[in-house]
Structure formats: structure tokens, C-alpha cells
Design a protein around this motif. Structure first.
Motif, mmCIF file in Angstrom:
data_model
loop_
_atom_site.group_PDB
_atom_site.id
_atom_site.type_symbol
_atom_site.label_atom_id
_atom_site.label_comp_id
_atom_site.label_asym_id
_atom_site.label_seq_id
_atom_site.Cartn_x
_atom_site.Cartn_y
_atom_site.Cartn_z
ATOM 1 N N THR A 1 22.196 2.308 83.167
ATOM 2 C CA THR A 1 22.632 2.365 84.564
ATOM 3 C C THR A 1 22.142 3.659 85.182
ATOM 4 O OG1 THR A 1 24.693 3.478 84.027
ATOM 5 C CG2 THR A 1 24.706 1.065 83.971
ATOM 6 N N ARG A 2 22.319 3.781 86.514
ATOM 7 C CA ARG A 2 21.934 5.026 87.176
ATOM 8 C C ARG A 2 22.734 6.203 86.614
ATOM 9 N NH1 ARG A 2 21.711 3.121 93.474
ATOM 10 N NH2 ARG A 2 23.247 1.624 92.723
ATOM 11 N N ALA A 3 24.014 5.968 86.338
ATOM 12 C CA ALA A 3 24.845 7.045 85.787
ATOM 13 C C ALA A 3 24.357 7.465 84.392
ATOM 14 C CB ALA A 3 26.302 6.586 85.717
ATOM 15 N N GLN A 4 23.977 6.481 83.566
ATOM 16 C CA GLN A 4 23.477 6.809 82.226
ATOM 17 C C GLN A 4 22.179 7.598 82.321
ATOM 18 O OE1 GLN A 4 23.305 2.795 80.723
ATOM 19 N NE2 GLN A 4 25.164 3.057 79.479
ATOM 20 N N ASP A 5 21.294 7.182 83.193
ATOM 21 C CA ASP A 5 20.029 7.912 83.380
ATOM 22 C C ASP A 5 20.285 9.348 83.813
ATOM 23 O OD1 ASP A 5 18.059 6.235 82.582
ATOM 24 O OD2 ASP A 5 17.690 5.352 84.562
ATOM 25 N N ALA A 6 21.189 9.528 84.776
ATOM 26 C CA ALA A 6 21.474 10.876 85.276
ATOM 27 C C ALA A 6 22.043 11.750 84.175
ATOM 28 C CB ALA A 6 22.445 10.786 86.452
ATOM 29 N N LEU A 7 22.965 11.184 83.388
ATOM 30 C CA LEU A 7 23.597 11.973 82.333
ATOM 31 C C LEU A 7 22.586 12.405 81.287
ATOM 32 C CD1 LEU A 7 26.412 13.009 81.716
ATOM 33 C CD2 LEU A 7 26.799 10.979 80.294
ATOM 34 N N GLU A 8 21.598 11.573 81.020
ATOM 35 C CA GLU A 8 20.566 11.926 80.039
ATOM 36 C C GLU A 8 19.587 12.951 80.598
ATOM 37 O OE1 GLU A 8 18.594 8.461 78.638
ATOM 38 O OE2 GLU A 8 20.406 7.546 77.782
ATOM 39 N N ASP A 9 19.284 12.869 81.901
ATOM 40 C CA ASP A 9 18.219 13.704 82.467
ATOM 41 C C ASP A 9 18.710 15.056 82.972
ATOM 42 O OD1 ASP A 9 16.349 11.794 81.918
ATOM 43 O OD2 ASP A 9 16.391 10.896 83.921
ATOM 44 N N LEU A 10 19.970 15.182 83.345
ATOM 45 C CA LEU A 10 20.449 16.443 83.905
ATOM 46 C C LEU A 10 20.232 17.639 82.973
ATOM 47 C CD1 LEU A 10 23.695 15.324 85.771
ATOM 48 C CD2 LEU A 10 21.700 16.435 86.795
ATOM 49 N N PRO A 11 20.439 17.522 81.665
ATOM 50 C CA PRO A 11 20.197 18.685 80.797
ATOM 51 C C PRO A 11 18.738 19.114 80.743
ATOM 52 C CG PRO A 11 21.657 17.104 79.731
ATOM 53 C CD PRO A 11 21.089 16.425 80.931
ATOM 54 N N ARG A 12 17.821 18.253 81.149
ATOM 55 C CA ARG A 12 16.394 18.574 81.067
ATOM 56 C C ARG A 12 15.838 19.137 82.384
ATOM 57 N NH1 ARG A 12 16.338 13.628 77.890
ATOM 58 N NH2 ARG A 12 15.669 12.373 79.670
ATOM 59 N N ASN B 1 21.301 10.178 95.594
ATOM 60 C CA ASN B 1 21.490 9.310 96.762
ATOM 61 C C ASN B 1 22.633 8.337 96.480
ATOM 62 O OD1 ASN B 1 20.880 8.268 99.320
ATOM 63 N ND2 ASN B 1 19.691 6.613 98.415
ATOM 64 N N GLU B 2 23.509 8.142 97.492
ATOM 65 C CA GLU B 2 24.695 7.302 97.290
ATOM 66 C C GLU B 2 25.435 7.786 96.037
ATOM 67 O OE1 GLU B 2 25.693 5.195 99.413
ATOM 68 O OE2 GLU B 2 23.968 4.613 100.609
ATOM 69 N N ALA B 3 25.949 9.015 96.098
ATOM 70 C CA ALA B 3 26.478 9.696 94.914
ATOM 71 C C ALA B 3 27.669 8.985 94.291
ATOM 72 C CB ALA B 3 26.865 11.126 95.271
ATOM 73 N N GLN B 4 28.284 8.027 95.022
ATOM 74 C CA GLN B 4 29.389 7.300 94.406
ATOM 75 C C GLN B 4 28.944 6.511 93.181
ATOM 76 O OE1 GLN B 4 28.190 6.656 97.403
ATOM 77 N NE2 GLN B 4 27.774 4.468 97.657
ATOM 78 N N HIS B 5 27.645 6.169 93.116
ATOM 79 C CA HIS B 5 27.142 5.448 91.943
ATOM 80 C C HIS B 5 27.130 6.343 90.704
ATOM 81 C CE1 HIS B 5 26.134 2.045 94.387
ATOM 82 N NE2 HIS B 5 25.260 2.727 95.115
ATOM 83 N N TRP C 1 29.617 8.492 101.513
ATOM 84 C CA TRP C 1 30.331 8.028 102.686
ATOM 85 C C TRP C 1 31.716 8.683 102.693
ATOM 86 C CZ3 TRP C 1 27.931 5.854 106.547
ATOM 87 C CH2 TRP C 1 26.725 5.194 106.307
ATOM 88 N N PRO C 2 32.275 8.949 103.863
ATOM 89 C CA PRO C 2 33.552 9.683 103.947
ATOM 90 C C PRO C 2 34.682 9.064 103.121
ATOM 91 C CG PRO C 2 32.556 9.524 106.112
ATOM 92 C CD PRO C 2 31.719 8.680 105.210
#
Length: 640
Positions: free
Chosen positions: A9-20, A30-34, A68-69
Motif C-alpha cells: 500500500t502507499r503507507a507500506q511504501d512510505a514506511l519502507e522509504d522514509l529511512p532512506r 499528497n492526500e496525507a490521510q492515506h 482536507w480540514p
């Protein structure tokens, strides 16, 4: 065998890539609620972003996200005592780090966006055209693609409802479309197969489908509420019971079509005519007289004449005087004078006094001159200058000079100086020169020198040159440059070429380009070809190429074919297609039929088909269809 892992998922991808993430990187959520709202990983992502931001070795780094608010409010809300806190790390991350994007573009932002649109940004230009002064540009940009996608992939019933709404808006119905109208109108937009498959709840399901929001908080067709029109209270009749106001509206739910889909419908459906269910629904459910009147015009333009007639009657029943007036006109055109009179009278009774003049004309045609004049006077009393002119004609036929003059003065007071001009001319023709001049001066006092010039013309016709010049000078003294041109002609006819040039030059200096043409001809007759050509070019630079063409004709007659063609070419270069016709005539007379054909075709390509070459049998004969001011050989007829 390697194990197969489902796509992340987008969340899984982000969690893997943020440390790099390396220094000097921008992270865009984008659309940070995801990411932050993920039930299993949202808190871990928030912690990873926080770690990235506070670790010196990772910087500099920028993390941007959009929310979104309603999502931001949910993450920032404190849990109830003792309840689980699912967003504690997210709340910590967002605290003090959120920037609110305004709902609307303010005036400076709209101006900046307009500059970008003018610079070629078509997407922004379209959004601005729909947002108008409301400034909801961001919402439009965010939602437009999805709105169009929803329309293209809508269920048949929903798509039919949208098409009915699009057609209603493009043909003049107001913003608020009633549910009853749209439901009935949609029927004939469906194929037979789709119509047969409708369920009892199809309308409810279609409206629910179209009310679902897309990005930008927009819906293809959203329910709306008419604002209450608050006006000062009107005086209450003494007999009216206290406490009884207007009855509340019972029109039912109303909906508004998304601006983007409205615009899309105007372009994509502009050549389509709505089906019968649309017109029937409009006649059955619409009550606004302006909406009904606009649809009647639209139906007539599309040759749906029976619907147009029915819609006009309904508009008239709901108070439209325009519809009544048009119905009366149609009765008159059909030869039903009694029916036309009855409808025009209804129009007057509803407050439209413009119908009085039409009633007067009908009575005059019926031979009832007394009633016709009474109606015309009534119309004139309401400011109808056309009716005044007709009254003047009636009084003139009756020989009532005193009444005629009174009416002419009344017309002048209402800004119609033509009446005074006509009266002055009448006085002149019956020999009352003093009265004619007095009336002409009255017209001049009201801002029109036309009466003085007409009197000058009449006096010149009877060879009273001195009197004509006196009147023309009076008009010139009141600022008429045409009077100066007329004085120039008078002086030249009297043999005073120097005086003629002085008057023409004065008119030219005041901006009268026709005077430049006149000066060119005066110089040409004096044999000063160089000065004549310079003046003709000056007139052409001011938009009048006629002098160049006339000089070209005269020089060709004098045998200077080369010089004539140069002048005609200069006129053509100023955009005058009739000069191309003239050149074609010159080429033809010189025996160059091929060159003449090329020039004639150039003129035709630019929209002037006055002169064309007959190629059917290769005869090379020019067609005998000529414009005003051209001789049959393609040369201009001289006004001199």
C-alpha cells in the motif's frame, strides 16, 4: 520457492522509504490521510517523519503534505478520558505545523491567476471562467477531472438526468433545477432497453449517485436551497387580514449542476436538440416566466414550433409580458387581427405600454383613424418616440400644422430631433423659410445639425447658393465637420479653389477622413498628382481607401496604367478587397486574363465574390454582378 507478497500500500511504501531519505530531499505526502490515517501504520509513519525532521544528519529535508480540514480536525481531536488515542504521534507531528489554504482566491490571487491564464495556461483559464467572482478555483481544479469521469461512467439513469440538466442550463433555465422537472425530462434521454430496466426507485438512486462528492467538495448534481428574496413590505390593503403573508413555496427539492459539467454540456451538446420529454417536463413543471420564455425561444429556433407556442402561453400565464407580446405578434403575422389586438391589450394591462403603438397601427389598418391616433398619443405620453413620429405623419396628412409642430417639439424634448428636422424641411418646401430656419436651429440646440444641412441642400437645389452657404456655415459653427465638407464643395463650384481647400483642410484636421478624399480630388483636378496621391495615402492610413481607388481609375483613364495599378495595389494592401476587384479589372482590360483571374480569386478567398471569372467554358468573361460604387469593369464609380 520464493513467497509472493501482495503489492504494498502507499503507507507500506512510505514506511519502507522514509529511512532512506537523503539530505536535500523533498518528501511529498499528497492526500496525507492515506499515510497518517492508516489504521496499522499511521502512527509509525508519523514517528518516522518526526525522526527524519529532527535527525541532523538527514537534513536539510522538507516534508510537505495535504489534508482536507475534516481529516486534520479528526487527528488533532483529544480522545475522551480513558479512551484509546489512535493518533497521538500524528497529533504531535501536526501541532503548530499546519498552514490553512484559503477556501477562496482573494482579489490579488485572482489577478495573478488571470495573468497566468492570459499567458497560455488553458486549464487555469477554464477554472477562472467557472469560478467567476466566487474565487473557488482550487476546488474546480481538484474536482473537474473527476466530475467529467463521473459523467462518462454514470449509470444510464444518472447520465440521462445530467444530460437533461445540461440542456436546461444551456437553453436558458436558471441555476435551480427542480427534481420533478429533471425526473420527467430524463425519460427520453434513455434508450428503450435502459428505460425498460428502470426500477421504481430509479430516480432516488440516480440523484443519490449524482450527489456523491468528488475532490473539491463538488458533486455532479447537488441539492441546493433557494435563498429567500427579502424585499421591503408592500402596503397592505385595509381589508387584508393581519398576519397573512405570502404562501410558502411548495416546488419541492431543487438541484444545481456543477459548473464544470455545465460548461462541458454547453460545448459538447451545442448541436443537439432535447427530446420530447424535456419540453413536456418544462411545460409541466417550470413556472419562472423568464425560464419559460427562454425555452420558448430555444424551441422555436429548433423548429419545435408547437412546444414553443405552448411554452409561451405558459410563460404568459405566469406573468411574462414578453411572451404575451410575441404571441400577439404571431397572431398578427397569421392575419388574426382580432386575436392580435386582444393579446396586445392584455400586454398593456400587464404594464407593457410598448404594445400601445402596435394597437394603434392595427386600428389604423382597420380604418379606425380616430382610435389609432388616440392610442398613438397614449403611447407617446409613455415616451414612445416611434408613436410620436406616426402622430406627426397623421397630423401632416390632416393638414394640422399647429398640432404637427406641437408634436415635433414634444419629440425633440424626448431626444428625437428627426421630428424637428422633418418639420423644418416641410416648412421650407411650403415657402416658410423663416419658420424652417427657426425649427432647424431648435434641432441644432438639441445637438443635431442635420436640419441645417438639409435646408442648405434644399436651397442649393433652387440655386439660392448664398442662402445655402449661410446655413452650412451655421452648421459648421456648431461643430459639424460634414458642413465644412459641404462648404468646400460650394466654394469649389463657385470657382474659389483656395477657399474650398481651406474648408476641406479644416474638416480633415478635425478628423473627417472623407475630407482627405475631397482634398485629394481637388489637388488632382488642379494637376497636382503628387499631392493628390499623398492625401489619398493619408486617407487610406485612416481607413478610407476610396481616394486611392478613384485616383487609380483616373490615372488609368489618362493612360498611366502602371501608376494606376500601384495605387490600386496600395488600397488592396490596406485590406480593401474591392481594390483587388479593381486590379483584376485593370489586368483584364490590359489583356492579362490569367493575372485578372488570380486577383479575382484572391478577392473571392477574402470574402468578396462580387467579381468572378467564368471558367465553365474558358470564356474569360466577368460576371455582371457589381457592388455599389463599382462600374461593370471593376473600377470604382467616382463620386466627383
Amino acid at each position: 520457492m520464493a513467497s509472493l507478497r501482495p503489492d504494498p500500500t502507499r503507507a507500506q511504501d512510505a514506511l519502507e522509504d522514509l529511512p532512506r531519505v537523503a539530505p536535500r530531499t523533498v518528501v511529498w505526502l499528497n492526500e496525507a490521510q492515506h499515510y497518517l490515517g492508516d489504521r496499522t501504520m499511521g502512527e509509525r509513519i508519523a514517528a518516522a517523519v518526526h525522526q527524519l525532521l529532527v535527525t541532523v544528519e538527514c537534513g536539510p529535508v522538507l516534508v510537505l503534505g495535504t489534508l482536507w480540514p475534516e481529516y486534520a480536525a479528526g487527528y488533532m481531536a483529544l480522545p475522551a478520558p480513558g479512551a484509546e488515542d489512535p493518533h497521538s504521534r500524528v497529533r504531535e507531528l501536526l501541532a503548530g505545523r499546519t498552514l490553512t489554504v484559503p477556501e477562496l482566491f482573494d482579489a490579488p490571487a485572482l489577478a495573478a491567476a488571470a495573468a497566468l491564464a492570459e499567458g497560455g495556461d488553458g486549464l487555469l483559464a477554464g477554472a477562472l471562467s467557472r469560478a467567476g467572482v466566487d474565487g473557488r478555483v482550487t476546488q474546480d481544479l481538484a474536482g473537474a477531472p473527476e466530475l467529467l469521469n463521473r459523467y462518462r461512467h454514470a449509470t444510464p439513469a444518472a447520465a440521462a438526468t445530467l444530460k437533461a440538466a445540461m440542456d436546461a442550463r444551456r437553453l436558458g433555465v436558471g441555476l435551480h433545477l427542480s427534481q420533478a422537472f429533471l425526473t420527467e425530462a430524463a425519460a427520453d434521454y434513455l434508450t428503450d432497453t435502459d428505460y425498460d430496466q428502470l426500477t421504481d426507485a430509479w430516480a432516488e438512486q440516480a440523484f443519490a449517485e449524482l450527489a456523491a462528492l468528488v475532490h473539491g467538495k463538488q458533486a455532479p448534481l447537488r441539492r441546493t436551497t433557494r435563498r429567500t428574496q427579502r424585499r421591503p413590505p408592500t402596503p397592505r390593503p385595509a381589508s387584508a387580514p393581519v398576519g397573512h403573508g405570502p404562501a410558502p413555496s411548495t416546488a419541492g427539492p431543487v438541484f444545481r449542476l456543477a459548473d464544470y459539467l455545465e460548461q462541458h454540456g454547453r460545448s459538447s451538446r451545442r448541436h443537439l436538440c432535447p427530446p420530447a420529454s424535456f419540453w413536456h417536463a418544462a411545460h409541466t413543471h417550470l413556472t419562472d416566466p423568464n425560464d419559460l420564455g427562454d425555452l420558448a425561444e430555444a424551441a422555436e429556433n429548433r423548429h419545435r414550433l408547437q412546444w414553443a407556442h405552448a411554452l409561451r402561453h405558459r410563460a404568459a400565464d405566469h406573468g411574462s409580458t414578453d411572451a404575451l407580446y410575441r404571441l400577439a405578434e404571431l397572431r398578427e403575422e397569421a392575419g388574426d387581427r382580432d386575436g392580435a389586438e386582444a393579446l396586445f391589450r392584455q400586454t398593456v394591462d400587464h404594464g407593457d405600454t410598448s404594445a400601445l403603438s402596435r394597437l394603434s397601427r392595427l386600428r389604423e389598418r382597420a380604418g379606425d383613424r380616430e382610435r389609432a391616433e388616440a392610442l398613438a398619443r397614449q403611447a407617446a405620453d409613455h415616451g414612445d418616440t416611434y408613436a410620436l413620429q406616426r402622430l406627426i405623419g397623421m397630423r401632416e396628412e390632416a393638414g394640422d400644422r399647429e398640432g404637427l409642430e406641437t408634436l415635433a417639439r414634444q419629440a425633440a424634448e424626448q431626444g428625437d430631433t428627426d421630428a424637428l428636422c422633418s418639420l423644418a424641411e416641410l416648412r421650407e418646401r411650403v415657402g416658410d423659410r423663416e419658420g424652417a430656419e427657426a425649427l432647424a436651429m431648435q434641432a441644432t440646440d438639441h445637438g443635431s445639425t442635420g436640419a441645417l444641412l438639409r435646408l442648405a441642400e434644399l436651397r442649393e437645389e433652387v440655386r439660392d447658393y448664398e442662402g445655402a452657404e449661410v446655413l452650412a456655415r451655421q452648421a459648421a459653427d456648431h461643430g459639424s465637420t460634414d458642413a465644412l465638407r459641404i462648404l468646400a464643395m460650394m466654394r469649389e463650384r463657385a470657382g474659389d479653389r483656395e477657399g474650398a481647400e481651406a474648408f476641406a483642410r479644416q474638416a480633415a484636421d478635425l478628423g473627417n477622413t472623407s475630407a482627405l478624399v475631397q482634398l485629394a480630388e481637388i489637388r488632382n483636378r488642379a494637376g497636382d498628382r503628387e499631392r493628390a496621391e499623398a492625401l489619398a495615402r493619408q486617407a487610406a492610413d485612416h481607413g478610407d481607401t476610396y481616394a486611392l481607388q478613384c485616383l487609380a481609375m483616373k490615372w488609368e483613364e489618362a493612360g498611366d496604367h502602371g501608376g494606376a495599378e500601384v495605387l490600386a495595389r496600395q488600397a488592396a494592401d490596406h485590406g480593401d478587397t474591392s481594390a483587388l476587384v479593381q486590379l483584376a479589372g485593370m489586368r483584364n482590360r490590359a489583356g492579362d486574363r490569367e493575372g485578372a483571374e488570380v486577383l479575382a480569386r484572391q478577392a473571392a478567398d477574402q470574402g468578396d465574390t462580387t467579381l468572378w471569372y467564368s471558367l465553365g467554358e474558358g470564356t474569360g468573361v466577368f460576371a455582371s454582378v457589381w457592388p455599389h460604387g463599382l462600374d461593370p469593369d471593376g473600377s470604382p464609380a467616382s463620386p466627383w
